[in-house]
Design an enzyme around this catalytic site. Structure first.
Site, PDB file in Angstrom:
ATOM      1  N   TRP A 168      -0.177 -32.641   5.153  1.00 23.01           N
ATOM      2  CA  TRP A 168       0.334 -34.012   5.276  1.00 23.01           C
ATOM      3  C   TRP A 168       1.547 -34.220   4.384  1.00 23.01           C
ATOM      4  CZ3 TRP A 168      -0.324 -38.483   1.821  1.00 23.01           C
ATOM      5  CH2 TRP A 168      -0.817 -38.141   0.556  1.00 23.01           C
ATOM      6  N   ASP A 169       1.806 -33.266   3.495  1.00 20.50           N
ATOM      7  CA  ASP A 169       2.977 -33.335   2.622  1.00 20.50           C
ATOM      8  C   ASP A 169       4.256 -33.576   3.423  1.00 20.50           C
ATOM      9  OD1 ASP A 169       0.812 -32.157   1.382  1.00 20.50           O
ATOM     10  OD2 ASP A 169       1.954 -30.624   0.352  1.00 20.50           O
ATOM     11  N   GLU A 174      -7.690 -35.741  -5.135  1.00 24.58           N
ATOM     12  CA  GLU A 174      -8.680 -34.731  -4.764  1.00 24.58           C
ATOM     13  C   GLU A 174      -9.642 -34.395  -5.898  1.00 24.58           C
ATOM     14  OE1 GLU A 174      -5.955 -32.455  -1.405  1.00 24.58           O
ATOM     15  OE2 GLU A 174      -5.973 -31.727  -3.471  1.00 24.58           O
ATOM     16  N   LYS A 223      -5.642 -36.718  -9.981  1.00 21.04           N
ATOM     17  CA  LYS A 223      -4.788 -35.548  -9.753  1.00 21.04           C
ATOM     18  C   LYS A 223      -3.384 -35.970  -9.335  1.00 21.04           C
ATOM     19  CE  LYS A 223      -4.537 -31.368  -6.862  1.00 21.04           C
ATOM     20  NZ  LYS A 223      -5.102 -30.688  -5.686  1.00 21.04           N
ATOM     21  N   GLN A 224      -3.307 -36.967  -8.476  1.00 21.03           N
ATOM     22  CA  GLN A 224      -2.015 -37.431  -7.971  1.00 21.03           C
ATOM     23  C   GLN A 224      -2.145 -38.883  -7.536  1.00 21.03           C
ATOM     24  OE1 GLN A 224      -2.506 -34.537  -4.605  1.00 21.03           O
ATOM     25  NE2 GLN A 224      -1.450 -36.112  -3.435  1.00 21.03           N
TER      26      GLN A 224
END
Length: 765
Positions: free
Chosen positions: A357-358, A486, A591-592
């Site tokens: 999906w990046d 994640e 994580k992000q």
């Protein structure tokens, strides 16, 4: 502290040191590609030190059988792998019977350089023993005007003594993946031959149990040598070689040029490979090295003319943004709608699949501005072609509609982690957001109303089936998901997932209102179905906390021990290399960007106060252990006037690989996060926004910078943008008049006219 391997230079990645301990990292950072194929910065000659030899061809992969202890219904049958292909750069070298191996012999004057302007890799060193000194100069690139063509040149010059020099050029199919199970080999030989003026090797992927295509790859090499010597040939299993022996005295030199054609069954049937490869080499036979280089360099120059970002006052930042742009363009430039941007590109095989999906979340917004819109159209077409696979993925889970894969080559999910594969369903929304981004940026609704709406309806049907209705709350919910963070699996009501699912339904309904009755009928839409979607929109549950004034990441997030990252002992970082997965999952650490990802995607729908409160709460809990994380935080920090934080996080995304921030670049570069450095400058520092059908800027200049400038393609116009201490200057270089907004002031640009607006701190406009 990280040892920097390469000098700071605005256009080059260069060093005078061979770092044997960090050789793999050097290889990653000097990878090259042309969208069709590429390789790590391996040496042409033998090297017995630690290294990761890797050559990769776009779209060539293998479905490796998924191995799990307990099989779950709906689990992917295979893990799709990028596979290491025939090593065609090999040129073994011997001097007076001594094999040249930089892990074994004495040498000096080492120099290694990747020229980012042209994608050419060069290397120099001088070998010496007690009687002889020989200088070797290498040059290598993969052509962007003829993508099936790779060119390697080596020159040997005797500086002292006399030397018998042997060049042994090879095609070696005896290769394996670093991540192969039980040292499996994914290739078998189909044919090989050594003939006058060329030698070739054809390899085919081994059989698989899943009905996916087997791929054949033919590599054919042809040589030019400056001394008139005849070659000798060797053949072995999965191997062909061609050797040249020359005798040189002091001040004499010899140059060997190797041209390789790479043909695959993605384009040409195997029975035609030989003739196709030979014809390709024949086509360029009369062109010398310089002529071929000029054609190659001209295409790179055109790309840079459209996309370069110039930074004055910070050489590290300048090198970082150009390195990232170069590697992205080396990976993908829209030539083939069957291809996408893999997480490692041509720099390694970690993470397996070709598509995440990046692409939609991070790459599309950049390509819209730096390349012709056809490049982005190819990325949209890629997803449209894989719609049947998305239907299959949803059906595997017993759900309606389409579930786009987390990882794929052919549209079928092929990731081997359950928590990611079937809980991280938020990626479905990113597919639609890319369509929205393309439409609002270009002003062109043709894709939206044709192929786009098919994708959107299919994804909306998935969301409508994936939600459930809570009778207790009398609201719709989505349970059992993994959000963008994640480091939390199987959570209920991830705010980002719920928000984006609802947004997809809303945008789809808005688009449906523009369709003809005939188109509505073809999509089999009913009033009942559309009413149900509207009910979900009106009654979706979003976890929020009124006291804190934030959107809550998921139902139980605030029950965690919310100790900020700053209070952690540094020995624990990075968490993913020091903590058990159980401890990571129970922690509050992100994580992000998760909630903040939603505030970036739907930036126009939230107030500055909402963004500020959520940023202040979540950023201190974020460890940025995903390469995708820093850029979103940098953009939001810039928007909120937190300039120091914006610049700090830009540096992290711009030099993530060059400075090995996450201590994992030796496995390959983080290709799909590289657009983050461009986004941080253009969406962040320059404050560019396009989501509301208008082009606007709200710029600032980092305190350490003197100036930055870039160009964007926007709705058939080319704009030049410059920011310095006096303010922002915009110039319409090409196209019809255009209204733009700077610090909320409207200007109309026309006839190469420029406008200038002073810098204004956020909140002071």
């Amino acid at each position: 502290m990280f040892k920097r391997l390469f000098d700071i230079d605005p256009w080059k990645v260069k060093t005078t040191s061979l770092d044997r301990e960090n050789r793999r990292l050097q290889e990653s950072l000097t990878s090259i590609g042309n969208g069709y194929m590429g390789m790590r910065g391996n040496f042409e000659e033998q090297y017995t030190g630690d290294a990761h030899q890797g050559t990769y061809i776009a779209g060539i992969w293998y479905p490796d059988k998924t191995r799990v202890g307990w099989w779950k219904n709906g689990y992917p049958e295979y893990f799709g792998k990028v596979i290491n292909a025939t090593n065609f750069i090999g040129i073994d070298i011997a001097v007076n019977g001594k094999t040249i191996d930089l892990n074994q012999v004495d040498f000096d004057d080492f120099y290694l350089e990747l020229d980012m302007k042209t994608g050419v890799l060069t290397r120099v060193f001088t070998y010496h023993d007690s009687e002889t000194s020989v200088k070797f100069e290498f040059e290598r690139y993969v052509s962007v005007f003829q993508q099936e063509l790779a060119l390697i040149k080596v020159k040997a010059s005797v500086l002292k003594g006399s030397a018998e020099i042997i060049f042994g050029s090879t095609l070696d199919g005896q290769v394996k993946n670093e991540d192969s199970n039980y040292d499996e080999l994914f290739w078998e030989e189909k044919s090989r031959s050594t003939e006058y003026n060329h030698a070739y090797l054809t390899m085919e992927t081994i059989k698989n149990d899943f009905g996916t295509p087997r791929f054949s790859v033919t590599t054919m090499m042809r040589h030019r040598i400056s001394s008139h010597v005849a070659p000798t040939y060797t053949e072995d299993e999965k191997f062909v070689g061609e050797s040249y022996v020359t005798e040189l005295d002091t001040n004499q030199s010899v140059t060997l040029e190797k041209r390789v054609a790479v043909i695959t069954t993605r384009d040409i049937p195997e029975e035609e490979h030989y003739n196709e490869a030979k014809a390709l080499l024949d086509k360029h036979e009369e062109k010398d090295w310089q002529e071929l280089r000029e054609r190659h360099d001209a295409i790179w120059a055109d790309r840079w003319e459209k996309a370069d970002v110039m930074i004055e006052g910070d050489d590290e930042a300048q090198q970082g943004i150009r390195f990232n742009l170069f590697q992205l363009f080396a990976t993908y430039y829209g030539e083939d709608a069957r291809l996408n941007i893999g997480p490692k590109g041509f720099t390694g095989e970690k993470y397996g699949g070709a598509t995440y999906w990046d692409t939609e979340a991070y790459i599309v917004p950049m390509y819209l501005s730096v390349a012709d819109k056809q490049v982005t159209e190819q990325l949209l077409e890629y997803r449209y072609q894989q719609l049947p696979g998305a239907f299959h993925n949803a059906q595997q889970q017993g759900l309606a509609g389409a579930l786009y894969p987390m990882v794929t080559f052919n549209g079928i999910e092929c990731h081997n982690e359950w928590e990611i594969t079937f809980e991280e369903v938020h990626r479905n929304a990113a597919i639609v957001h890319a369509i929205f981004n393309y439409t609002t940026y270009t002003g062109d609704e043709s894709y939206l109303l044709d192929k786009g709406i098919e994708v959107m309806v299919a994804i909306s049907r998935f969301w409508a089936d994936r939600v459930h209705y809570s009778k207790r709350r009398q609201q719709y919910m989505i349970h059992g998901v993994t959000g963008p963070n994640e480091y939390e699996n199987n959570v209920n009501n991830n705010w980002y997932t719920n928000q984006m699912a609802t947004w997809v339904l809303r945008y789809t309904l808005e688009t449906i209102a523009k369709l003809s009755d005939e188109r509505l009928s073809a999509l089999s839409l009913t009033e009942k179905e559309l009413a149900y979607w509207q009910d979900i929109i009106d009654n979706m549950y979003y976890p929020e906390d009124e006291e804190l004034g934030i959107f809550v990441q998921h139902d139980t997030f605030l029950d965690k021990d919310l100790t900020p990252v700053a209070e952690l002992d540094k020995k624990h970082l990075p968490l993913n290399q020091n903590w058990s997965w159980d401890r990571v999952l129970r922690s509050p650490y992100i994580k992000q960007a998760d909630v903040l990802q939603g505030l970036y995607f739907l930036n126009h729908e939230y107030t500055a106060e909402e963004k500020q409160r959520n940023f202040d709460f979540y950023e201190p809990l974020t460890v940025h252990e995903s390469s995708l994380s820093p850029c979103v935080h940098s953009i939001l920090a810039a928007e909120l006037g937190m300039e120091e934080k914006a610049v700090e996080l830009y540096a992290r995304t711009a030099r993530l690989d060059l400075d090995n921030y996450n201590n994992d670049t030796e496995d390959g570069l983080h290709i799909t996060s590289m657009s983050g450095s461009w986004l941080s400058i253009v969406h962040g520092f320059a404050g560019m926004r396009t989501l509301q059908e208008k082009l606007s800027f709200h710029p600032f200049l980092p305190s350490a910078w003197e100036r930055y400038a870039f160009k964007i393609n926007y709705r058939e116009r080319l704009l030049e943008v410059e920011v310095d201490e006096t303010g922002m200057t915009l110039r319409l270089a090409e196209g019809e008049p255009l209204e733009v907004f700077v610090n909320d002031h409207a200007y109309t640009l026309s006839n190469e006219q420029s406008v200038h607006e002073a810098l204004v701190k956020r909140g002071e406009a």
